[in-house]
Design a protein around this motif. Structure first.
Motif, PDB file in Angstrom:
ATOM      1  N   GLN A 166      -2.014   6.053  10.496  1.00  0.00           N
ATOM      2  CA  GLN A 166      -1.101   5.230   9.707  1.00  0.00           C
ATOM      3  C   GLN A 166      -0.569   4.066  10.526  1.00  0.00           C
ATOM      4  OE1 GLN A 166       1.557   8.436   8.482  1.00  0.00           O
ATOM      5  NE2 GLN A 166       0.893   8.194   6.358  1.00  0.00           N
ATOM      6  N   THR A 193      -6.681   6.165   1.318  1.00  0.00           N
ATOM      7  CA  THR A 193      -6.562   4.778   1.755  1.00  0.00           C
ATOM      8  C   THR A 193      -5.456   4.064   0.999  1.00  0.00           C
ATOM      9  OG1 THR A 193      -8.250   4.109   0.166  1.00  0.00           O
ATOM     10  CG2 THR A 193      -8.975   4.617   2.400  1.00  0.00           C
ATOM     11  N   ASN A 194      -5.014   2.978   1.589  1.00  0.00           N
ATOM     12  CA  ASN A 194      -3.985   2.149   0.967  1.00  0.00           C
ATOM     13  C   ASN A 194      -4.580   1.413  -0.229  1.00  0.00           C
ATOM     14  OD1 ASN A 194      -1.950   0.255   0.346  1.00  0.00           O
ATOM     15  ND2 ASN A 194      -1.290   0.217   2.499  1.00  0.00           N
ATOM     16  N   GLN A 195      -3.945   1.554  -1.367  1.00  0.00           N
ATOM     17  CA  GLN A 195      -4.469   0.940  -2.586  1.00  0.00           C
ATOM     18  C   GLN A 195      -4.475  -0.579  -2.514  1.00  0.00           C
ATOM     19  OE1 GLN A 195      -5.910   2.617  -5.081  1.00  0.00           O
ATOM     20  NE2 GLN A 195      -5.565   4.452  -3.831  1.00  0.00           N
ATOM     21  N   GLU A 196      -3.613  -1.151  -1.652  1.00  0.00           N
ATOM     22  CA  GLU A 196      -3.590  -2.607  -1.528  1.00  0.00           C
ATOM     23  C   GLU A 196      -4.866  -3.135  -0.905  1.00  0.00           C
ATOM     24  OE1 GLU A 196      -0.163  -3.653   0.641  1.00  0.00           O
ATOM     25  OE2 GLU A 196       1.273  -3.065  -0.925  1.00  0.00           O
ATOM     26  N   GLN A 197      -5.610  -2.255  -0.197  1.00  0.00           N
ATOM     27  CA  GLN A 197      -6.856  -2.674   0.428  1.00  0.00           C
ATOM     28  C   GLN A 197      -8.016  -2.655  -0.557  1.00  0.00           C
ATOM     29  OE1 GLN A 197      -7.265   0.052   3.677  1.00  0.00           O
ATOM     30  NE2 GLN A 197      -5.608  -0.872   4.863  1.00  0.00           N
ATOM     31  N   SER A 249     -13.239   3.270   1.355  1.00  0.00           N
ATOM     32  CA  SER A 249     -12.572   4.521   1.714  1.00  0.00           C
ATOM     33  C   SER A 249     -13.424   5.334   2.678  1.00  0.00           C
ATOM     34  CB  SER A 249     -12.281   5.335   0.451  1.00  0.00           C
ATOM     35  OG  SER A 249     -11.410   4.624  -0.404  1.00  0.00           O
ATOM     36  N   LYS A 285      -3.298   1.597   9.300  1.00  0.00           N
ATOM     37  CA  LYS A 285      -2.511   1.375   8.082  1.00  0.00           C
ATOM     38  C   LYS A 285      -3.063   2.123   6.874  1.00  0.00           C
ATOM     39  CE  LYS A 285      -0.062  -1.460  10.523  1.00  0.00           C
ATOM     40  NZ  LYS A 285       1.253  -1.017  11.066  1.00  0.00           N
ATOM     41  N   VAL A 286      -3.645   3.310   7.111  1.00  0.00           N
ATOM     42  CA  VAL A 286      -4.092   4.118   5.977  1.00  0.00           C
ATOM     43  C   VAL A 286      -2.870   4.703   5.296  1.00  0.00           C
ATOM     44  CG1 VAL A 286      -6.282   4.687   7.083  1.00  0.00           C
ATOM     45  CG2 VAL A 286      -4.339   6.227   7.335  1.00  0.00           C
ATOM     46  N   GLU A 287      -3.017   5.028   4.030  1.00  0.00           N
ATOM     47  CA  GLU A 287      -1.870   5.551   3.287  1.00  0.00           C
ATOM     48  C   GLU A 287      -1.471   6.934   3.794  1.00  0.00           C
ATOM     49  OE1 GLU A 287      -0.647   6.585  -1.333  1.00  0.00           O
ATOM     50  OE2 GLU A 287      -2.158   5.044  -0.906  1.00  0.00           O
ATOM     51  N   ALA A 288      -2.474   7.815   3.985  1.00  0.00           N
ATOM     52  CA  ALA A 288      -2.170   9.159   4.488  1.00  0.00           C
ATOM     53  C   ALA A 288      -3.456   9.866   4.870  1.00  0.00           C
ATOM     54  CB  ALA A 288      -1.416   9.979   3.435  1.00  0.00           C
TER      55      ALA A 288
END
Length: 218
Positions: free
Chosen positions: A139, A50-54, A66, A143-146
């Motif tokens: 993504q 997951t995106n760390q900004e979330q 997550s 908007k998941v990181e990967a």
């Protein structure tokens, strides 16, 4: 009808009780071994990052978020968009000829994807293509990181199905059930009075005498 009466009827028609299940099992056995093609299963596993900004900075909150994203990716794997993109990449009309199964643990971000079909090489390509497409689409959409592939799908060397012995066993049990049903129905439709007890039950009077059957007599 009591159990003892049923067993007695089955003894009288033992040929039907034994023959019908064997015939059913043989028919299904011949069909499954001669006409049902082997199926193969290829499996790939993915890890959702997951995106760390979330993240809210709290470990428990981050893990819960997550897992929710992983559940969303699991749903996305079953979407028409992912399947259409995969079919287009592989030059297929659709993925309707493949059995696609997605499994994920509610306490983990690891997702497993299994694809079952009749061509080992092709199902491995389908599984890997789905994983690649879901990574790109997740993504873009969520908007998941990967979505990282842990183990790429490999072409299986041994078939995973069909379970032919199971089919034969079910056919045998089905034939046995049909034999018993035929015996019961035939007995219910038979209106002949066969015993002295049935005479007493029908007429309501006791039997006071019997005429024996003499073979060869006049």
């Amino acid at each position: 009808m009591t159990l003892l009466e049923l067993l007695d009827l089955m003894k009288k028609r033992i040929k039907l009780v034994i023959g019908l299940p064997i015939v059913c099992a043989l028919l299904i056995g011949v069909y499954s071994f001669m006409f049902m093609p082997d199926t193969y299963t290829a499996t790939t596993s993915m890890y959702v990052l997951t995106n760390q900004e979330q993240s809210a900075g709290n470990l428990s909150t981050d893990l819960s978020a997550s897992q929710m994203v992983a559940n969303d990716v699991t749903t996305l794997l079953k979407s028409n968009r992912v399947r259409k993109a995969t079919a287009d990449d592989l030059g297929l009309k659709s993925l309707k000829d493949f059995e696609i199964e997605v499994t994920s643990d509610t306490t983990s971000r690891v997702i497993e994807l299994s694809v079952t079909g009749t061509e080992p090489e092709l199902i491995a390509k389908v599984a890997n293509s789905i994983a690649e497409n879901v990574a790109a689409i997740s993504q873009d959409v969520m908007k998941v990181e990967a979505v990282n592939i842990i183990d790429a799908a490999l072409a299986p060397v041994a078939p995973s199905g069909p379970s032919r012995p199971l089919y034969v066993a079910v056919a045998f049990m089905g034939g046995l059930f049909m034999a018993v049903a035929i015996i019961v129905v035939a007995d219910m439709l038979n209106t002949k009075v066969r015993t002295a007890d049935e005479v007493e039950e029908i007429l309501g009077i006791p039997v006071i005498g019997r005429i024996p059957v003499v073979k060869g007599g006049r």
